[in-house]
Motif scaffolding. Structure first.
Motif, mmCIF file in Angstrom:
data_model
loop_
_atom_site.group_PDB
_atom_site.id
_atom_site.type_symbol
_atom_site.label_atom_id
_atom_site.label_comp_id
_atom_site.label_asym_id
_atom_site.label_seq_id
_atom_site.Cartn_x
_atom_site.Cartn_y
_atom_site.Cartn_z
ATOM 1 N N LYS A 1 47.024 27.810 36.114
ATOM 2 C CA LYS A 1 45.784 27.682 36.139
ATOM 3 C C LYS A 1 44.719 28.587 35.540
ATOM 4 O O LYS A 1 44.309 28.527 34.708
ATOM 5 C CB LYS A 1 45.410 26.237 37.492
ATOM 6 C CG LYS A 1 45.900 25.822 37.674
ATOM 7 C CD LYS A 1 45.361 25.083 39.285
ATOM 8 C CE LYS A 1 46.109 23.509 39.237
ATOM 9 N NZ LYS A 1 45.013 22.872 40.397
ATOM 10 N N ILE A 2 44.847 29.973 36.660
ATOM 11 C CA ILE A 2 44.291 30.891 36.149
ATOM 12 C C ILE A 2 44.333 31.523 34.736
ATOM 13 O O ILE A 2 44.035 32.227 33.926
ATOM 14 C CB ILE A 2 44.364 32.098 36.909
ATOM 15 C CG1 ILE A 2 43.938 32.432 38.510
ATOM 16 C CG2 ILE A 2 43.911 33.628 36.385
ATOM 17 C CD1 ILE A 2 44.745 32.945 39.466
ATOM 18 N N GLY A 3 45.480 31.574 34.055
ATOM 19 C CA GLY A 3 45.958 32.267 33.439
ATOM 20 C C GLY A 3 45.741 30.816 31.590
ATOM 21 O O GLY A 3 44.437 31.714 30.611
ATOM 22 N N GLU B 1 41.589 30.155 27.365
ATOM 23 C CA GLU B 1 40.101 29.537 27.065
ATOM 24 C C GLU B 1 38.635 30.165 26.763
ATOM 25 O O GLU B 1 38.124 30.127 26.213
ATOM 26 C CB GLU B 1 39.636 28.619 28.313
ATOM 27 C CG GLU B 1 38.792 27.074 27.376
ATOM 28 C CD GLU B 1 38.825 26.549 26.948
ATOM 29 O OE1 GLU B 1 37.794 26.420 25.939
ATOM 30 O OE2 GLU B 1 40.129 26.447 25.652
ATOM 31 N N ILE B 2 39.340 31.468 27.907
ATOM 32 C CA ILE B 2 37.419 32.236 28.014
ATOM 33 C C ILE B 2 37.438 32.529 26.781
ATOM 34 O O ILE B 2 36.345 33.707 25.648
ATOM 35 C CB ILE B 2 37.653 32.823 29.534
ATOM 36 C CG1 ILE B 2 36.766 31.767 30.520
ATOM 37 C CG2 ILE B 2 36.476 34.500 28.782
ATOM 38 C CD1 ILE B 2 37.248 32.437 32.335
ATOM 39 N N LEU C 1 37.360 29.627 37.643
ATOM 40 C CA LEU C 1 38.330 31.131 37.782
ATOM 41 C C LEU C 1 38.204 31.613 39.072
ATOM 42 O O LEU C 1 38.661 32.289 39.621
ATOM 43 C CB LEU C 1 37.890 32.233 36.447
ATOM 44 C CG LEU C 1 38.922 33.317 35.953
ATOM 45 C CD1 LEU C 1 40.192 32.740 35.914
ATOM 46 C CD2 LEU C 1 38.521 34.317 34.877
ATOM 47 N N ALA C 2 36.774 32.169 39.896
ATOM 48 C CA ALA C 2 37.037 32.893 40.273
ATOM 49 C C ALA C 2 36.984 31.857 41.831
ATOM 50 O O ALA C 2 37.472 32.403 42.345
ATOM 51 C CB ALA C 2 35.276 33.323 40.752
ATOM 52 N N LYS C 3 37.083 30.909 41.582
ATOM 53 C CA LYS C 3 37.853 29.926 43.144
ATOM 54 C C LYS C 3 39.126 29.730 42.662
ATOM 55 O O LYS C 3 39.771 29.981 44.052
ATOM 56 C CB LYS C 3 37.647 28.258 42.569
ATOM 57 C CG LYS C 3 37.774 27.287 43.319
ATOM 58 C CD LYS C 3 36.512 25.799 43.857
ATOM 59 C CE LYS C 3 37.167 25.538 41.661
ATOM 60 N NZ LYS C 3 37.208 24.009 41.757
ATOM 61 N N TYR C 4 39.718 29.990 41.632
ATOM 62 C CA TYR C 4 41.335 30.634 41.692
ATOM 63 C C TYR C 4 41.374 31.548 42.102
ATOM 64 O O TYR C 4 42.227 31.605 42.833
ATOM 65 C CB TYR C 4 41.943 29.800 40.643
ATOM 66 C CG TYR C 4 41.701 28.313 40.075
ATOM 67 C CD1 TYR C 4 42.032 27.393 41.276
ATOM 68 C CD2 TYR C 4 40.465 28.072 38.952
ATOM 69 C CE1 TYR C 4 42.045 25.760 40.903
ATOM 70 C CE2 TYR C 4 41.512 26.759 38.265
ATOM 71 C CZ TYR C 4 41.672 25.487 39.354
ATOM 72 O OH TYR C 4 41.401 24.361 39.001
ATOM 73 N N ALA D 1 48.396 43.379 39.780
ATOM 74 C CA ALA D 1 48.542 43.824 41.022
ATOM 75 C C ALA D 1 47.838 42.747 41.901
ATOM 76 O O ALA D 1 48.407 41.703 42.804
ATOM 77 C CB ALA D 1 48.092 44.496 41.442
ATOM 78 N N ALA D 2 46.699 42.164 41.512
ATOM 79 C CA ALA D 2 45.883 41.094 41.373
ATOM 80 C C ALA D 2 46.580 40.354 42.156
ATOM 81 O O ALA D 2 45.924 38.551 42.608
ATOM 82 C CB ALA D 2 44.415 41.116 40.371
ATOM 83 N N GLN D 3 47.385 39.677 41.224
ATOM 84 C CA GLN D 3 48.485 38.750 41.454
ATOM 85 C C GLN D 3 49.768 38.257 42.180
ATOM 86 O O GLN D 3 50.258 37.173 42.321
ATOM 87 C CB GLN D 3 48.539 38.003 40.316
ATOM 88 C CG GLN D 3 47.779 37.587 39.070
ATOM 89 C CD GLN D 3 46.301 38.176 38.653
ATOM 90 O OE1 GLN D 3 46.964 39.481 37.579
ATOM 91 N NE2 GLN D 3 45.234 37.860 38.462
ATOM 92 N N GLY D 4 49.550 39.319 42.304
ATOM 93 C CA GLY D 4 50.951 39.689 43.776
ATOM 94 C C GLY D 4 52.330 40.226 42.771
ATOM 95 O O GLY D 4 53.351 41.154 44.275
ATOM 96 N N LYS D 5 51.443 41.429 41.676
ATOM 97 C CA LYS D 5 53.030 41.938 41.468
ATOM 98 C C LYS D 5 52.881 43.349 42.398
ATOM 99 O O LYS D 5 52.001 43.960 42.495
ATOM 100 C CB LYS D 5 52.802 42.480 40.116
ATOM 101 C CG LYS D 5 53.193 40.944 38.628
ATOM 102 C CD LYS D 5 53.292 41.669 37.931
ATOM 103 C CE LYS D 5 52.903 40.209 37.044
ATOM 104 N NZ LYS D 5 52.968 40.718 35.333
ATOM 105 N N GLY D 6 54.725 43.554 42.443
ATOM 106 C CA GLY D 6 54.854 45.145 43.707
ATOM 107 C C GLY D 6 53.833 44.932 44.646
ATOM 108 O O GLY D 6 55.002 44.122 45.237
#
Length: 324
Positions: free
Chosen positions: A6-8, A13-14, A34-37, A123-128
């Motif tokens: 959903k974020i992607g 779209e933006i 986007l901020a909510k997700y 990283a913000a999506q959890g990578k590493g």
């Protein structure tokens, strides 16, 4: 569809939506979603005790500074140079795998310096171990962003984007917006100046996206819709950041001069101990620390034992520390 998908989708779209008067409301809603997700993505999942080893570091000393950067930019070398703590450093990436604390003794203060593992793009999506690193960074008083001077501005842009996406605002002032949800009465909107970047209709649409239908809003600055979303969330962290360009011994003197003149920037070479004294003095300035000396009536101040306080402190703060 998962949160990352959903974020992607919203980001795409933006990216393909032209910015003009006709699309400002559409873009405002997209940014609110986007901020909510992203907020949901940062909420802890699984067992409460599933913290990474070495990341639960107790805050100590007079202030806390977090070292953030990509792998192999010199964070561990800086920690080893400025403190008595040893953090493994080598010529390969991901040498540091946990959060390693050290203490800088400067102007009579003990400043806790945290060597965090290198983060990677995403990283913000959890990578590493990105989420853990960023969670610790949010508890710091100042962020030192370590950058490789040989790689230009790309690292700075990517790291800033990662931190922005999880609500860490670097070298920015908190939006001067009063916002208070209410139980009834609808939405009350006022401003103390003419708004050019946001308006009442857009704010109402954003609030409806968050299922908020009763609130009191007062704009005291000409803020954007993004800043209004930050105020709604209430979890944004605004902190000073020093951009430290390492490895200046490997670039031209003209490039060193250019980097040194950029706002909030310091140029150093950890391997050759170049300009580290200036980095310490700049860190002290950004921490807004002051050393206060006490004295007995009719006697000279005791310059051997000072109190470490924040700029803007009052006599009440000094007395409260003395009573501890």
């Amino acid at each position: 569809m998962g949160i990352l998908e959903k974020i992607g989708e919203i980001e795409r779209e933006i990216g393909r939506t032209q910015k003009n008067k006709a699309t400002e409301y559409h873009l405002g809603l997209l940014k609110a979603k986007l901020a909510k997700y992203r907020q949901q993505l940062l909420e802890p999942t699984g067992k409460a005790g599933a913290k990474g080893e070495g990341f639960d570091v107790m805050k100590s000393g007079d202030a806390r500074v977090a070292l953030i950067g990509f792998p192999s930019v010199g964070k561990s070398t800086l920690l080893n140079t400025l403190t008595t703590t040893h953090s493994e450093s080598a010529g390969y990436e991901f040498t540091t795998l946990t959060c390693i604390p050290g203490v800088i003794e400067y102007n009579g203060a003990n400043i806790q310096l945290l060597d965090l593992p290198g983060i990677i793009e995403g990283a913000a999506q959890g990578k590493g171990r990105g989420r853990q690193v960023i969670a610790v960074a949010r508890t710091a008083d100042v962020v030192i962003m370590m950058l490789d001077a040989t790689k230009g501005e790309k690292q700075k842009e990517l790291l800033t984007m990662e931190l922005e996406s999880v609500g860490i605002r670097l070298n920015r002032r908190k939006p001067n917006i009063y916002f208070k949800p209410k139980k009834g009465g609808g939405i009350s909107f006022n401003s103390t100046l003419t708004l050019t970047k946001c308006n009442e209709k857009l704010c109402q649409m954003i609030l409806h996206e968050w299922k908020i239908f009763n609130a009191e809003i007062l704009f005291r600055d000409d803020c954007t819709s993004d800043e209004f979303v930050d105020v709604i969330l209430g979890s944004r962290v605004y902190m000073p950041c020093i951009y430290v360009y390492n490895k200046i011994d490997q670039i031209s003197i003209e490039e060193v001069d250019r980097l040194a003149r950029k706002p909030h920037s310091v140029v150093v070479s950890c391997n050759m101990n170049l300009n580290l004294d200036y980095l310490l003095s700049t860190t002290w300035e950004y921490l807004a620390l002051v050393r206060v000396y006490t004295k007995k009536r009719g006697e000279r101040p005791d310059f051997d034992d000072g109190l470490i306080l924040r700029t803007g402190c009052t006599l009440e703060h000094v007395v409260s520390i003395g009573n501890l």
